[in-house]
Design an enzyme around this catalytic site. Sequence first.
Site, PDB file in Angstrom:
ATOM      1  N   ASP A  58       4.942   0.179   1.389  1.00 36.50           N
ATOM      2  CA  ASP A  58       5.829   0.408   2.439  1.00 36.50           C
ATOM      3  C   ASP A  58       6.668  -0.701   2.538  1.00 36.50           C
ATOM      4  O   ASP A  58       6.361  -1.926   2.162  1.00 36.50           O
ATOM      5  CB  ASP A  58       5.257   0.658   3.911  1.00 36.50           C
ATOM      6  CG  ASP A  58       4.423   1.865   3.689  1.00 36.50           C
ATOM      7  OD1 ASP A  58       4.790   2.921   3.318  1.00 36.50           O
ATOM      8  OD2 ASP A  58       3.300   2.086   4.464  1.00 36.50           O
ATOM      9  N   GLU A 117     -11.869   4.435   4.619  1.00 32.61           N
ATOM     10  CA  GLU A 117     -10.598   3.506   4.319  1.00 32.61           C
ATOM     11  C   GLU A 117     -10.552   2.982   5.776  1.00 32.61           C
ATOM     12  O   GLU A 117     -10.612   3.467   6.571  1.00 32.61           O
ATOM     13  CB  GLU A 117      -9.563   4.105   3.821  1.00 32.61           C
ATOM     14  CG  GLU A 117      -8.286   3.367   3.841  1.00 32.61           C
ATOM     15  CD  GLU A 117      -7.088   4.255   3.120  1.00 32.61           C
ATOM     16  OE1 GLU A 117      -7.148   4.824   2.153  1.00 32.61           O
ATOM     17  OE2 GLU A 117      -5.915   4.092   3.782  1.00 32.61           O
ATOM     18  N   HIS A 168       6.539  12.937  -1.726  1.00 35.01           N
ATOM     19  CA  HIS A 168       6.715  11.197  -1.059  1.00 35.01           C
ATOM     20  C   HIS A 168       7.832  11.530   0.036  1.00 35.01           C
ATOM     21  O   HIS A 168       8.595  12.037   0.014  1.00 35.01           O
ATOM     22  CB  HIS A 168       6.927  10.426  -2.073  1.00 35.01           C
ATOM     23  CG  HIS A 168       7.083   8.906  -1.548  1.00 35.01           C
ATOM     24  ND1 HIS A 168       7.905   8.279  -0.645  1.00 35.01           N
ATOM     25  CD2 HIS A 168       6.201   8.017  -1.705  1.00 35.01           C
ATOM     26  CE1 HIS A 168       7.633   7.025  -0.449  1.00 35.01           C
ATOM     27  NE2 HIS A 168       6.545   6.972  -1.129  1.00 35.01           N
TER      28      HIS A 168
END
Length: 412
Positions: A131, A29, A175
């Site tokens: 975000d 990533e 989360h």
Amino acid sequence: MAAITPDRKIIDILNEKKAAGVKTCLSLEYFPPRTEEGVKNLYARMDRMKGALSPLFTDMTWGAGGSTADLSLELALHAQKTGHVSNLHMTCTNIQAKEGEEDVDPKKAIHDALQAALDGGIRNIVALRGDPPAGEEEWKASEGGFACALDLVKYMREHFGQEFGISVAGYPEGHPNAISEVADPSTLTEAEKARSSSFDGKTYCCLDADYKKEMDYLKEKVDAGSDLIITQMFFDVEVFKTFVKDCRKWGINCPVVPGLMCINAYGGFKKMTKFCKTRVPADLDAKMDSIKDDAAAVKEFGVEFGVKVCQDLMDSGLIEVLHFYTLNLEKVVYGILDQLKLSDNALALVNEKDAASMVAKGSAWARVGDEVTCEHGKGVVDELLPDGSAVIVISGKDDKVTMAKGAYQKVF
């Protein structure tokens, strides 16, 4: 087994590899760099890492608040054109209007981005909530847009059918928004203790009732058409193992891919774990503190710790892919995979002279209290303004300066 071409879905390739007896694959990533030089350097690094490691797929992140939408798509398309199985992150957050444009219709903007990806040959999307944009502490849905990742998954299946393979995020510790401060740690259940974290003398945990909600929601995302789960970073393998077993209890039977944050620097490790309230085992915390002033030792330990985590994961029999959050760097990833015999002397290819250019565009990590650098020197963020500007207290002085977004950088 069919040829692995860039226009294939990850889940199809993974299923074929599993049927062929391949036990462990790897994926990488990256994030969009802030400068043109950084982008050029990233292209070179991605080429090197593809040649050395043959990743199953390559992720490209999507900046906070949609701040890197165009660049993320550009980078993902470049990856696809150069032979990577490209997996583009996409969030529900607003895509900012370009200069001269009126406000953006958020659903149309996402639809157009998905269509552009599809037209460019990309067949894999990571559907995320996202975000908050720079300058904002809380995530808010755009007016007329999607409220959560589940909405995005449903939209993709409704409007694009099976054109895309879809990945979604999983959170072994809950989360960050579902993790709360615990006033009395003695009240925690055994399950809660196992995923709790501690920072600055305070204990944090996703309590059992909130964890259940998290798992119920994850089940909804998978039932809506998600093919696989990629997890948030973790540093306690037992937490991941419990999460996978819980997924199976909830009837979530798709592959669960562990997200592995490479330890490259002490400052970055501390800031990211605190921001996400990530559980850090006591021995890991103590080791990092003992070598914090030795950058080379931190990287060396990053390899050592990464090898142990990956070996534990492979021995568990619960995984099919090791997914590395590279931080746009290669040395630690190569070191880990060389020692695991999943690569052959990849370390010989390392070139991190350009590491300073690997600063994220639209980074969401700058927060009040973070150390940053700007044209006036190093300082600490005292206040973040809605436009992304920061009020910075310059170190060694009483001066406060206000710097525009992009004119200051975090110190990792």
